[in-house]
Design a protein around this motif. Structure first.
Motif, PDB file in Angstrom:
ATOM      1  N   MET A   1       0.856  -1.196   0.000  1.00  0.00           N
ATOM      2  CA  MET A   1       0.000   0.000   0.000  1.00  0.00           C
ATOM      3  C   MET A   1       0.894   1.249   0.000  1.00  0.00           C
ATOM      4  O   MET A   1       1.847   1.338   0.764  1.00  0.00           O
ATOM      5  N   ASP A   2       0.593   2.226  -0.932  1.00  0.00           N
ATOM      6  CA  ASP A   2       1.407   3.443  -0.918  1.00  0.00           C
ATOM      7  C   ASP A   2       0.751   4.499  -0.030  1.00  0.00           C
ATOM      8  O   ASP A   2      -0.422   4.370   0.333  1.00  0.00           O
ATOM      9  N   PRO A   3       1.485   5.522   0.394  1.00  0.00           N
ATOM     10  CA  PRO A   3       0.964   6.506   1.353  1.00  0.00           C
ATOM     11  C   PRO A   3      -0.334   7.172   0.900  1.00  0.00           C
ATOM     12  O   PRO A   3      -1.208   7.413   1.723  1.00  0.00           O
ATOM     13  N   ASN A   4      -0.456   7.481  -0.393  1.00  0.00           N
ATOM     14  CA  ASN A   4      -1.694   8.124  -0.851  1.00  0.00           C
ATOM     15  C   ASN A   4      -2.901   7.215  -0.693  1.00  0.00           C
ATOM     16  O   ASN A   4      -3.982   7.633  -0.266  1.00  0.00           O
ATOM     17  N   GLU A   5      -2.684   5.949  -1.051  1.00  0.00           N
ATOM     18  CA  GLU A   5      -3.751   4.965  -0.898  1.00  0.00           C
ATOM     19  C   GLU A   5      -4.116   4.823   0.583  1.00  0.00           C
ATOM     20  O   GLU A   5      -5.300   4.793   0.958  1.00  0.00           O
ATOM     21  N   ALA A   6      -3.093   4.811   1.470  1.00  0.00           N
ATOM     22  CA  ALA A   6      -3.341   4.690   2.904  1.00  0.00           C
ATOM     23  C   ALA A   6      -4.170   5.855   3.419  1.00  0.00           C
ATOM     24  O   ALA A   6      -5.132   5.677   4.187  1.00  0.00           O
ATOM     25  N   LEU A   7      -3.848   7.053   2.991  1.00  0.00           N
ATOM     26  CA  LEU A   7      -4.590   8.229   3.425  1.00  0.00           C
ATOM     27  C   LEU A   7      -6.054   8.151   2.963  1.00  0.00           C
ATOM     28  O   LEU A   7      -6.983   8.457   3.707  1.00  0.00           O
ATOM     29  N   ARG A   8      -6.224   7.705   1.697  1.00  0.00           N
ATOM     30  CA  ARG A   8      -7.582   7.591   1.149  1.00  0.00           C
ATOM     31  C   ARG A   8      -8.398   6.589   1.985  1.00  0.00           C
ATOM     32  O   ARG A   8      -9.559   6.836   2.358  1.00  0.00           O
ATOM     33  N   VAL A   9      -7.765   5.448   2.334  1.00  0.00           N
ATOM     34  CA  VAL A   9      -8.459   4.425   3.123  1.00  0.00           C
ATOM     35  C   VAL A   9      -8.855   4.972   4.493  1.00  0.00           C
ATOM     36  O   VAL A   9      -9.970   4.763   4.971  1.00  0.00           O
ATOM     37  N   LEU A  10      -7.931   5.725   5.138  1.00  0.00           N
ATOM     38  CA  LEU A  10      -8.251   6.267   6.468  1.00  0.00           C
ATOM     39  C   LEU A  10      -9.478   7.172   6.417  1.00  0.00           C
ATOM     40  O   LEU A  10     -10.383   7.068   7.240  1.00  0.00           O
ATOM     41  N   HIS A  11      -9.527   8.060   5.420  1.00  0.00           N
ATOM     42  CA  HIS A  11     -10.695   8.952   5.300  1.00  0.00           C
ATOM     43  C   HIS A  11     -11.969   8.162   5.014  1.00  0.00           C
ATOM     44  O   HIS A  11     -13.020   8.418   5.608  1.00  0.00           O
ATOM     45  N   ALA A  12     -11.837   7.209   4.085  1.00  0.00           N
ATOM     46  CA  ALA A  12     -13.017   6.407   3.731  1.00  0.00           C
ATOM     47  C   ALA A  12     -13.534   5.627   4.940  1.00  0.00           C
ATOM     48  O   ALA A  12     -14.748   5.551   5.196  1.00  0.00           O
ATOM     49  N   GLU A  13     -12.563   5.069   5.705  1.00  0.00           N
ATOM     50  CA  GLU A  13     -12.959   4.269   6.877  1.00  0.00           C
ATOM     51  C   GLU A  13     -13.598   5.147   7.954  1.00  0.00           C
ATOM     52  O   GLU A  13     -14.502   4.727   8.675  1.00  0.00           O
ATOM     53  N   HIS A  14     -13.107   6.384   8.052  1.00  0.00           N
ATOM     54  CA  HIS A  14     -13.700   7.297   9.027  1.00  0.00           C
ATOM     55  C   HIS A  14     -15.168   7.552   8.680  1.00  0.00           C
ATOM     56  O   HIS A  14     -16.056   7.421   9.524  1.00  0.00           O
ATOM     57  N   ASP A  15     -15.415   7.865   7.396  1.00  0.00           N
ATOM     58  CA  ASP A  15     -16.796   8.127   6.962  1.00  0.00           C
ATOM     59  C   ASP A  15     -17.675   6.891   7.152  1.00  0.00           C
ATOM     60  O   ASP A  15     -18.798   6.967   7.655  1.00  0.00           O
ATOM     61  N   ARG A  16     -17.132   5.732   6.696  1.00  0.00           N
ATOM     62  CA  ARG A  16     -17.921   4.498   6.792  1.00  0.00           C
ATOM     63  C   ARG A  16     -18.230   4.181   8.256  1.00  0.00           C
ATOM     64  O   ARG A  16     -19.343   3.832   8.631  1.00  0.00           O
ATOM     65  N   GLY A  17     -17.168   4.340   9.124  1.00  0.00           N
ATOM     66  CA  GLY A  17     -17.339   4.028  10.547  1.00  0.00           C
ATOM     67  C   GLY A  17     -18.426   4.882  11.186  1.00  0.00           C
ATOM     68  O   GLY A  17     -19.322   4.358  11.855  1.00  0.00           O
ATOM     69  N   LEU A  18     -18.374   6.204  10.952  1.00  0.00           N
ATOM     70  CA  LEU A  18     -19.374   7.096  11.545  1.00  0.00           C
ATOM     71  C   LEU A  18     -20.776   6.693  11.093  1.00  0.00           C
ATOM     72  O   LEU A  18     -21.733   6.704  11.884  1.00  0.00           O
ATOM     73  N   ALA A  19     -20.883   6.283   9.821  1.00  0.00           N
ATOM     74  CA  ALA A  19     -22.197   5.920   9.288  1.00  0.00           C
ATOM     75  C   ALA A  19     -22.755   4.668   9.974  1.00  0.00           C
ATOM     76  O   ALA A  19     -23.915   4.653  10.434  1.00  0.00           O
TER      77      ALA A  19
END
Ligand SMILES: [Zn+2]
Length: 348
Positions: free
Chosen positions: A1-19
């Protein structure tokens, strides 16, 4: 996993988690949301694990973002958990709510047992005539149950066939309440006027008209100058008080070892008035045995049989209850069937 992909996953997981946290409808659903968002196999944890493979700058930058995401999700979980537990408590309280407008459950009123009712009636009639209540033990010795009552050693009542003996030699379950006569005379001087209600035992086959444990009321009067007509008058007064003022009493000669003469006492049928019906057959109902106390019995108790005379009687409580309430089978008294017993509610 590259850093950009990791950052994208963190944001996506944050949104998904809150939902999914906000959608959890119970504490169970919330627990599985937590596993999905922050658990060992979650995308978030996967990103955290890959941080070690990044350069120091990316590691620091992404590590800070990951911490923020974790803190934010954890706060959302805590908040949702508190809200749900309040909700569930409310639901439980609602389910347990007492509806004060519902009608109450009435306790079923009990009643006296018919044998208790009849025993009290019989005893009450005699105590109003001046008799007092006497008692004796249900386990008796040979003297009080037989010998003193002029029942000789060879009398059939003494055989194992008719009596219930206990393991201690010489003791048995009393076969009639007559034993109380002896105990009363042994303990007091005449005059005697007593009734003794109680349980009695015989080795009987149980059927519609026999029980091996049954109840009697014994009566004993000893005084100067008591005669057969005193006995007849007393028993007539009893029959009229028990069954009604029109009752007639009939006496037929009978033999009991402890009386002389002895009589089988019948009352005119209170149902048909003595003309004959299904209850009585010939117009008479045999209720009790009676007789003048045998002089030997008085002598056995230390009474002067030249000076004193007496009469005794024994009433079967089951028999009176059957006649009085039209009970067809004696076993009903011991079976404890509520449908039978509840018919005596309010009877006293
Ligand atoms: Zn009749």
């Amino acid at each position: 996993m590259d850093p950009n992909e990791a950052l994208r996953v963190l944001h996506a997981e944050h949104d998904r988690g809150l939902a999914i946290i906000s959608k959890a409808g119970s504490t169970e659903e919330l627990e599985s949301a937590k596993v999905s968002v922050l658990g060992r196999k979650s995308p978030f944890t996967e990103v955290q694990r890959s941080l070690g493979s990044f350069g120091p700058d990316d590691r620091r930058r992404l590590g800070a973002v990951a911490n923020e995401v974790r803190t934010s999700l954890q706060a959302a979980l805590d908040e949702r958990r508190a809200a749900l537990s309040g909700l569930e408590e409310g639901r439980l309280l609602e389910a347990d709510r007492v509806d004060v407008t519902l009608p109450g459950r009435r306790p079923r009123p009990g009643s006296l047992h018919p044998l208790t009712i009849v025993e009290r009636q019989i005893v009450g009639i005699f105590t109003r005539m001046g008799y007092r209540v006497a008692e004796g033990p249900e386990i008796e010795d040979d003297w009080h149950n037989f010998e003193a009552l002029n029942i000789p050693p060879d009398h059939p009542a003494r055989t194992m066939k008719d009596s219930l003996y206990v393991d201690i030699p010489g003791l048995l379950l009393r076969t009639e309440t007559s034993a109380v006569q002896i105990r009363t005379m042994e303990s007091q001087e005449p005059p005697v006027y007593v009734v003794a209600p109680g349980r009695t035992y015989r080795r009987e086959a149980v059927d519609a008209t026999h029980l091996s444990v049954f109840h009697q009321v014994e009566g004993l009067a000893v005084d100067e100058g008591l005669s057969f007509s005193d006995m007849k008058g007393t028993l007539e007064a009893f029959a009229r008080a028990m069954f009604g003022p029109e009752q007639r009493v009939r006496m037929n000669p009978d033999y009991f070892p402890f009386v002389e003469p002895g009589a089988q006492v019948a009352v005119s049928c209170f149902k048909c008035g003595g003309v004959g019906c299904a209850l009585c057959g010939n117009g008479w109902i045999e209720l009790l045995g009676a007789g003048m106390v045998h002089p030997k019995v008085l002598d056995n108790c230390g009474y002067d049989s030249e000076r004193y005379t007496g009469f005794a009687f024994g009433v079967g409580i089951e028999r009176v209850a059957m006649a009085r309430y039209g009970v067809p089978d004696m076993r009903l008294f011991v079976e404890g069937d509520v449908r039978f017993l509840e018919q005596f509610q309010g009877v006293a």
